[in-house]
Each structure stands twice: as structure tokens, then as C-alpha cells.
Design a protein around this motif. Sequence first.
Motif, PDB file in Angstrom:
ATOM      1  N   TYR A  87       0.798  -1.148   0.068  1.00 28.26           N
ATOM      2  CA  TYR A  87       0.248  -0.115  -0.198  1.00 28.26           C
ATOM      3  C   TYR A  87       0.512   1.294  -0.071  1.00 28.26           C
ATOM      4  O   TYR A  87       0.799   2.186  -1.092  1.00 28.26           O
ATOM      5  CB  TYR A  87      -0.665   0.127   1.625  1.00 28.26           C
ATOM      6  N   LYS A  88       1.449   1.394   1.117  1.00 26.58           N
ATOM      7  CA  LYS A  88       2.615   2.344   1.195  1.00 26.58           C
ATOM      8  C   LYS A  88       3.058   2.564  -0.575  1.00 26.58           C
ATOM      9  O   LYS A  88       3.697   3.588  -0.741  1.00 26.58           O
ATOM     10  CB  LYS A  88       3.890   2.666   1.716  1.00 26.58           C
ATOM     11  N   LEU A  89       3.931   1.825  -1.150  1.00 29.70           N
ATOM     12  CA  LEU A  89       4.661   1.727  -2.431  1.00 29.70           C
ATOM     13  C   LEU A  89       3.597   2.039  -3.468  1.00 29.70           C
ATOM     14  O   LEU A  89       4.285   2.932  -4.537  1.00 29.70           O
ATOM     15  CB  LEU A  89       4.827   0.562  -2.413  1.00 29.70           C
ATOM     16  N   ALA A  90       2.261   2.013  -3.402  1.00 29.47           N
ATOM     17  CA  ALA A  90       1.334   2.049  -4.330  1.00 29.47           C
ATOM     18  C   ALA A  90       1.130   2.952  -4.396  1.00 29.47           C
ATOM     19  O   ALA A  90       0.878   4.360  -5.503  1.00 29.47           O
ATOM     20  CB  ALA A  90       0.295   0.878  -4.803  1.00 29.47           C
ATOM     21  N   ASP A  94       5.196   4.256  -6.927  1.00 34.29           N
ATOM     22  CA  ASP A  94       6.581   3.255  -6.589  1.00 34.29           C
ATOM     23  C   ASP A  94       6.182   1.994  -8.267  1.00 34.29           C
ATOM     24  O   ASP A  94       6.968   1.779  -9.313  1.00 34.29           O
ATOM     25  CB  ASP A  94       7.364   2.671  -6.213  1.00 34.29           C
ATOM     26  N   PHE A  95       4.626   1.827  -8.624  1.00 37.10           N
ATOM     27  CA  PHE A  95       4.763   1.066  -9.344  1.00 37.10           C
ATOM     28  C   PHE A  95       3.120   0.938 -10.052  1.00 37.10           C
ATOM     29  O   PHE A  95       2.504   1.334  -9.172  1.00 37.10           O
ATOM     30  CB  PHE A  95       4.604  -0.941  -8.987  1.00 37.10           C
ATOM     31  N   ASP A  96       2.993   0.578 -11.456  1.00 35.68           N
ATOM     32  CA  ASP A  96       1.791   0.847 -11.706  1.00 35.68           C
ATOM     33  C   ASP A  96       0.532  -1.252 -12.307  1.00 35.68           C
ATOM     34  O   ASP A  96      -0.358  -0.780 -12.501  1.00 35.68           O
ATOM     35  CB  ASP A  96       1.824   1.123 -13.491  1.00 35.68           C
ATOM     36  N   LEU A 114      -5.442  -6.801   1.817  1.00 33.91           N
ATOM     37  CA  LEU A 114      -4.536  -5.684   0.271  1.00 33.91           C
ATOM     38  C   LEU A 114      -5.317  -4.447  -0.136  1.00 33.91           C
ATOM     39  O   LEU A 114      -7.280  -4.465   0.090  1.00 33.91           O
ATOM     40  CB  LEU A 114      -4.417  -6.389  -1.095  1.00 33.91           C
ATOM     41  N   HIS A 115      -4.958  -3.313   0.376  1.00 34.53           N
ATOM     42  CA  HIS A 115      -6.293  -1.955   0.051  1.00 34.53           C
ATOM     43  C   HIS A 115      -6.727  -1.841  -1.674  1.00 34.53           C
ATOM     44  O   HIS A 115      -5.996  -2.347  -2.349  1.00 34.53           O
ATOM     45  CB  HIS A 115      -5.429  -1.123   0.447  1.00 34.53           C
ATOM     46  N   LYS A 116      -7.832  -1.235  -1.808  1.00 36.48           N
ATOM     47  CA  LYS A 116      -8.385  -1.457  -3.231  1.00 36.48           C
ATOM     48  C   LYS A 116      -6.882  -0.771  -4.136  1.00 36.48           C
ATOM     49  O   LYS A 116      -7.735  -0.952  -5.321  1.00 36.48           O
ATOM     50  CB  LYS A 116      -9.462  -0.395  -3.388  1.00 36.48           C
ATOM     51  N   GLU A 117      -6.102   0.215  -3.704  1.00 39.99           N
ATOM     52  CA  GLU A 117      -5.301   1.118  -4.211  1.00 39.99           C
ATOM     53  C   GLU A 117      -4.251  -0.039  -5.325  1.00 39.99           C
ATOM     54  O   GLU A 117      -3.471   0.153  -6.174  1.00 39.99           O
ATOM     55  CB  GLU A 117      -4.850   2.101  -3.319  1.00 39.99           C
ATOM     56  N   VAL A 118      -3.496  -1.390  -4.672  1.00 38.62           N
ATOM     57  CA  VAL A 118      -2.658  -1.879  -4.667  1.00 38.62           C
ATOM     58  C   VAL A 118      -3.933  -2.857  -5.090  1.00 38.62           C
ATOM     59  O   VAL A 118      -3.702  -3.646  -6.452  1.00 38.62           O
ATOM     60  CB  VAL A 118      -2.149  -2.527  -3.460  1.00 38.62           C
ATOM     61  N   CYS A 119      -4.772  -3.654  -4.985  1.00 33.43           N
ATOM     62  CA  CYS A 119      -6.246  -4.654  -5.628  1.00 33.43           C
ATOM     63  C   CYS A 119      -6.308  -3.920  -7.799  1.00 33.43           C
ATOM     64  O   CYS A 119      -6.287  -5.001  -8.074  1.00 33.43           O
ATOM     65  CB  CYS A 119      -7.234  -4.216  -5.271  1.00 33.43           C
ATOM     66  N   ASP A 120      -6.012  -2.851  -7.754  1.00 39.03           N
ATOM     67  CA  ASP A 120      -6.518  -2.524  -8.637  1.00 39.03           C
ATOM     68  C   ASP A 120      -5.150  -2.282  -9.831  1.00 39.03           C
ATOM     69  O   ASP A 120      -5.549  -2.476 -10.990  1.00 39.03           O
ATOM     70  CB  ASP A 120      -7.065  -0.587  -8.296  1.00 39.03           C
ATOM     71  N   LYS A 121      -3.926  -2.568  -9.262  1.00 40.62           N
ATOM     72  CA  LYS A 121      -2.766  -2.663  -9.849  1.00 40.62           C
ATOM     73  C   LYS A 121      -2.642  -3.960  -9.902  1.00 40.62           C
ATOM     74  O   LYS A 121      -1.158  -4.141 -10.912  1.00 40.62           O
ATOM     75  CB  LYS A 121      -1.930  -1.878  -9.117  1.00 40.62           C
ATOM     76  N   VAL A 122      -2.847  -5.030  -9.236  1.00 38.12           N
ATOM     77  CA  VAL A 122      -2.893  -6.493  -9.281  1.00 38.12           C
ATOM     78  C   VAL A 122      -3.287  -6.969 -10.987  1.00 38.12           C
ATOM     79  O   VAL A 122      -4.232  -6.916 -11.141  1.00 38.12           O
ATOM     80  CB  VAL A 122      -3.102  -7.479  -8.316  1.00 38.12           C
TER      81      VAL A 122
END
Length: 145
Positions: A87-90, A94-96, A114-122
Motif C-alpha cells: 500500500y505504501k509503495l502504491a 512506485d509501481f503501476d 490488500l488495499h483497493k489501491e493495490v488491488c487495482d494494480k494486480v
Amino acid sequence: MSIRLKHDLWVIVADGEKALFLRNEGDTKYPNLQVVQEMEQENPATREQGTDKPGRYAEGPRSAIEETDWHRLGKERFADDIADRLYKLAHRGDFDEIVLIAPPQVLGEMRQKLHKEVCDKVKAEIPKTLTNHTVFEIEKLLQAA
């Protein structure tokens, strides 16, 4: 499932005790995964963590209380730590896109945390244990996937 290892794609390889954060410095044709960060957690087997025999209920002589599975709890806590880190990195940008690779149970734990912000990038999830593989072997396995 086809995984395109495009430039700057992050690959997270985890199990209950270790996580590798890899970034593709190469491209889809010539991937070059580099270790960005490593996380480790001491998580001995439950038998090595427990101190006492299981407790007993007052009702009768054969009513033992199930022993706490410290090893499983450690894996769950570690999944929390990985999710927090992602989450902190997203959030910092740091990554798309990321690919998650972990044993099915750990993958399930991570997915819940996982936070939604991270889930959207998986972009993909691979239910395998690859933490004991070299980065080169992980690259080859991903290219073949």
C-alpha cells in the motif's frame, strides 16, 4: 494465462516467512528482474513456539482446548505486513502493475488484506511457492506462464 513482463512491472514473490519485491528493469522480450526489497520473518513451527500443553475445560477430563496455531498466525501477520508495504509503495506511485506469486493460502490472506489501491494494480496472481527459486528461475517461469 499470459503474463507480459513489461518494463517496470513489479513481481511480489512471497510465502509465510519471506517476500521478494522484484521490478523488471528489462522489457517483455528480455526481462531483467531486480530485487527492490526483501522482507523476512522468523516463523518457527507451532511446536517450537508453544510453551504449555493445551488447556482444559472444566467440564471433564477429555475436553482439551485446541492449541493455538502460532505458525499460521505468524503467516497471517506477515501477509498483513506485505499488504501494508504494498500500500505504501502504491500510494507513493512506485509501481503501476504487479504480479503476486505465493502459495494459495498466503495468496488468499494477502488478497483479503490488500488495499483497493493495490488491488487495482494486480495484473495476475500465481498460486505457487517460488521463494526458494533464484531470480533467474522466477524470470523463466514467468516467461513460460
